[in-house]
Design an enzyme around this catalytic site. Structure first.
Site, PDB file in Angstrom:
ATOM      1  N   LYS A  45       0.810  -1.208   0.000  1.00  0.00           N
ATOM      2  CA  LYS A  45       0.000   0.000   0.000  1.00  0.00           C
ATOM      3  C   LYS A  45       0.850   1.267   0.000  1.00  0.00           C
ATOM      4  CE  LYS A  45      -0.168   1.067   4.619  1.00  0.00           C
ATOM      5  NZ  LYS A  45      -0.686   1.290   5.911  1.00  0.00           N
ATOM      6  N   THR A  46       1.951   1.250   0.722  1.00  0.00           N
ATOM      7  CA  THR A  46       2.785   2.452   0.747  1.00  0.00           C
ATOM      8  C   THR A  46       3.290   2.756  -0.656  1.00  0.00           C
ATOM      9  OG1 THR A  46       3.502   1.765   2.929  1.00  0.00           O
ATOM     10  CG2 THR A  46       4.687   3.584   1.928  1.00  0.00           C
ATOM     11  N   ASP A 226      -3.665   7.817   5.242  1.00  0.00           N
ATOM     12  CA  ASP A 226      -3.149   6.474   5.454  1.00  0.00           C
ATOM     13  C   ASP A 226      -3.818   5.877   6.694  1.00  0.00           C
ATOM     14  OD1 ASP A 226      -1.555   4.284   5.021  1.00  0.00           O
ATOM     15  OD2 ASP A 226       0.152   5.088   6.131  1.00  0.00           O
ATOM     16  N   GLU A 227      -3.919   4.569   6.735  1.00  0.00           N
ATOM     17  CA  GLU A 227      -4.505   3.879   7.899  1.00  0.00           C
ATOM     18  C   GLU A 227      -5.881   4.454   8.251  1.00  0.00           C
ATOM     19  OE1 GLU A 227      -3.068   1.268   8.953  1.00  0.00           O
ATOM     20  OE2 GLU A 227      -0.899   1.505   9.121  1.00  0.00           O
ATOM     21  N   GLN A 257      -7.678  -4.653   9.814  1.00  0.00           N
ATOM     22  CA  GLN A 257      -6.588  -4.344  10.739  1.00  0.00           C
ATOM     23  C   GLN A 257      -6.945  -3.194  11.667  1.00  0.00           C
ATOM     24  OE1 GLN A 257      -2.422  -4.826   9.257  1.00  0.00           O
ATOM     25  NE2 GLN A 257      -3.419  -4.832   7.255  1.00  0.00           N
ATOM     26  N   ARG A 613       1.778 -11.011  10.000  1.00  0.00           N
ATOM     27  CA  ARG A 613       3.149 -10.490  10.129  1.00  0.00           C
ATOM     28  C   ARG A 613       4.158 -11.478   9.578  1.00  0.00           C
ATOM     29  NH1 ARG A 613       1.957  -6.231   9.458  1.00  0.00           N
ATOM     30  NH2 ARG A 613      -0.108  -7.128   9.207  1.00  0.00           N
TER      31      ARG A 613
END
Length: 680
Positions: A45-46, A226-227, A257, A613
């Site tokens: 995503k970044t 973001d987020e 998340q 993770r």
DNA sequence: GAATCACGCATTTTT
DNA sequence: TGCGTGATTC
């Protein structure tokens, strides 16, 4: 020359865009109008946000009109770094900032219309707590069942969600209703803002002063968040206002998340985005570049059980990889030992570094058995998280001096500094001064200045207060005029004999060594700040201290060995090998979250975050007996374990499913460990 | 003001 | 069980 490098950059952009997968590309090339990017874990995503920023600018959007907002400094830093690579700087650059620093910047410019001075102070959590304690003792609120921290949590929630104060007759609620206005008044009178205020006041500014809002809307024509799943109500309103009619708003996030509901984050923001912004283009990033297939299948299988979510499913081209290992340990110690044995086994076999391994758990106090086992085996490790770092007394002390120097109204910092080091101003004297200041409505610092005129104050105390006043005034001038803030701070430290004072607090100079380091580190950070900033100021430095974790950098560098980390802190990270420990009922889901469906779903998301993770190998463990508060009690496997598809996992026993060579190696290892233990 | 003791509490923590 | 807090004591 310049043209040439520009062509290169242009080529770079297209080459990069070409390398994106179709979904990523769709998001990166999106132009005007609302865009929702549902970015699954590990879906790049970044990269997408960065590419979109670069592409927008490439198509002619002025760099300075792009605003990207993140939650953490780390995320902002990363994004800045990546964008710098892609975008020609010079014609301004996109603003990439955390919510808090963005709002701070706006408020520094505009806050006066709200009745604050521009030199306002920012209070961090510990200062909020002290302030609340002061208020509690002032109004003689002697019910000790109210902890300031609990009140603060309530107050913060009120601020962040516009919740009404007294819906039910819950005692904390009542106390909060009573203390909240006092808390607000106190902040205001000290010309101070807490973290929540940074956002809240900016929002108020936009609501009450349309021309200011218009200015920023003109300035920032393209917004990225973001987020987004972590935004709270205030942040939502802020974003919506900023987006305005133009609605050039791109939000990126993953509802699966969303794990900060308890702090006010509203998962509804991302779930309802399409409704809130009709015409939204939604892009799902489901291809995962991090984990093997079995790990993703486990994650998908678990998260599927949540009702409130946007349908999506992670997949990979990497292949299935090893199955997820589930291990049943006898008890807490057995679990820790098994994991640590496994770590050394894997390290030898797979040729990985300890840094590639993480152990993830629900609560910080879970780190303990692992720390003990790791120490026994002499394996390096670092524990991430816990809030204790923030509380470095020396830094708080010195910062209090700087704060009162920068903002003469900051009574809280004044009271702290006045007492440290002791200068004959006890609680009584300070109380008299404070009362006098209040009844005569003069500033607390000014009251210090005229202390000898205050009735009921001792001669010595008065002299001391006036001397303190002069000290502050003197250093205010020094910091105001001088460039050399590092030297000035050093001079201040010497003048108040702070080092001697700290030394005196400890029995041996060795014990005080760490404290001395903290002091040195603080001086160093102000020196560093003034040498890197174009327009350094004391205020600017204090902002850095308040809004960024000074320790962040050393911590990142210093973090060696096996990582011990909570689910929450692990979000955004990845490790080749992951152990998830304590997968038991009452821990995961935690018993305090298990009452409501919402609670259970957030716990499930935690588990999902943990699972995702892992890049190569994932081990999930639970114990049949767990030691809680010194007592061993039977413990039961988490309900979430059943949600992992059978094909994706295998139950692991100590020796089963290991080939003979592995088993031999394992026994050898056990033997070696035994010898090591005997050697201790 | 420091040392000591008893008591209560024990989920997560971007800024 | 073990830590931090607040009260008690010298």
């Amino acid at each position: 020359m310049q043209a040439y490098s520009e062509i290169l950059r242009t080529m770079d952009i297209y080459r990069e865009i070409d390398r994106l997968n179709p979904r990523q590309r769709e998001a990166a090339l999106h132009g005007e109008g609302p865009l929702l990017v549902l970015a699954g874990a590990g879906s790049g995503k970044t990269r997408v946000i960065t590419m979109r920023t670069a592409y927008l600018i490439h198509t002619g959007v002025p760099a300075g009109s792009v605003l990207a907002v993140t939650f953490t400094n780390k995320a902002a830093r990363e994004m800045k770094g990546r964008v710098q690579h892609m975008v020609k700087t010079g014609n301004g650059s996109p603003v990439i900032s955390t919510f808090h620093s963005l709002c701070l910047r706006i408020l520094r410019r505009e806050i006066e219309v709200l009745g604050y001075r521009k030199d306002f102070t920012i209070y961090d959590t510990s200062e909020q707590v002290s302030l609340l304690r002061n208020i509690l003792s002032e109004i003689k609120f002697y019910d000790k069942s109210f902890k300031a921290e609990a009140l603060l949590e309530r107050i913060s929630r009120t601020k962040n969600s516009f919740a009404s104060q007294n819906d039910d007759a819950d005692p904390i609620e009542e106390a909060s209703a009573m203390i909240y206005p006092k808390y607000l008044d106190a902040l205001k009178s000290m010309n101070a803002l807490d973290f929540d205020d940074l956002l809240l006041l900016t929002l108020r500014l936009f609501r009450e002063y349309p021309e200011i809002l218009r200015k920023y809307r003109e300035r920032f024509r393209y917004l990225m968040v973001d987020e987004y799943q972590d935004t709270n109500r205030v942040q939502y309103d802020f974003i919506k206002l900023m987006a305005g009619e133009r609605r050039n708003l791109c939000v990126v996030g993953d509802d699966d998340q969303s794990i900060y509901g308890w702090r006010g984050a509203d998962i509804g923001n991302i779930l309802d985005f399409e409704k809130d912004f009709p015409g939204t283009v939604t892009v799902r990033l489901e291809q995962n570049y991090r984990s093997f297939g079995h790990i993703l299948n486990a994650a998908n299988g678990v998260i599927r059980n949540n009702a409130r979510r946007m349908e999506k499913s992670l997949w990979t081209e990497k292949g299935d990889g090893p199955k997820v290992n589930i291990f049943k340990a006898a008890d807490t110690e057995d679990e820790a030992e098994w994991i640590i044995d496994r770590v050394s086994l894997i390290k030898d076999e797979r040729n990985i570094r300890f840094e590639d391994v993480a152990i993830i758990y629900r609560a910080n106090n879970f780190s303990r058995p692992f720390e003990e086992a790791l120490r026994r085996k002499r394996i390096p490790y670092s524990v991430v998280g816990g809030t204790s770092y923030f509380e470095r007394t020396e830094i708080k002390d010195l910062a209090a001096y700087l704060k009162i120097i920068a903002n003469p109204s900051d009574g809280l910092s004044l009271m702290r500094a006045a007492n440290v080091p002791k200068r004959g101003l006890g609680a009584t004297a300070l109380g008299v001064i404070a009362d006098f200041a209040r009844t005569n409505s003069i500033g607390l610092l000014d009251a210090f200045g005229g202390a000898s005129g205050i009735p009921g104050i001792g001669k010595k105390a008065a002299a001391s207060a006036e001397k303190f006043f002069d000290l502050i005034r003197h250093y205010r001038q020094m910091f105001d005029s001088g460039r050399e803030m590092g030297k000035t701070l050093e001079a201040l430290i010497n003048e108040i004999n702070y080092r001697d004072y700290v030394l005196g607090l400890y029995k041996t100079p060795e014990a005080a060594f760490g404290r001395m380091e903290n002091i040195a580190g603080f001086v160093e950070s102000i020196t560093h700040y003034e040498s890197t900033e174009q327009a350094p100021s004391l205020q600017g430095f204090l902002e850095t201290v308040a809004l960024t974790d000074l320790i962040e950098e050393e911590e990142e560098k210093g973090g060696r060995g096996v990582t011990l980390i909570s689910f929450h802190s692990s979000k955004g990270l990845e490790f080749p090998v992951v152990f998830i420990a304590g997968t038991e009922e009452d821990m995961l889901p935690h018993k305090k979250s298990a009452d409501t469906d919402e609670g259970i779903e957030e716990e499930r998301r935690l588990f999902y975050v943990g699972i995702t993770r892992a890049m190569n190998e994932l081990y999930i463990t639970y114990a049949q007996n767990r030691t809680k508060y010194g007592k061993s009690e039977p413990s039961f496997p988490s309900r979430f374990l059943e949600e992992i598809p059978e094909e994706a996992a295998r139950k692991l026993d100590r020796f089963e499913e290991m080939d003979p060579d592995q088993e031999k190696a394992y026994v050898k290892k056990l033997y070696a460990n035994l010898m090591a233990k005997l050697g201790d």
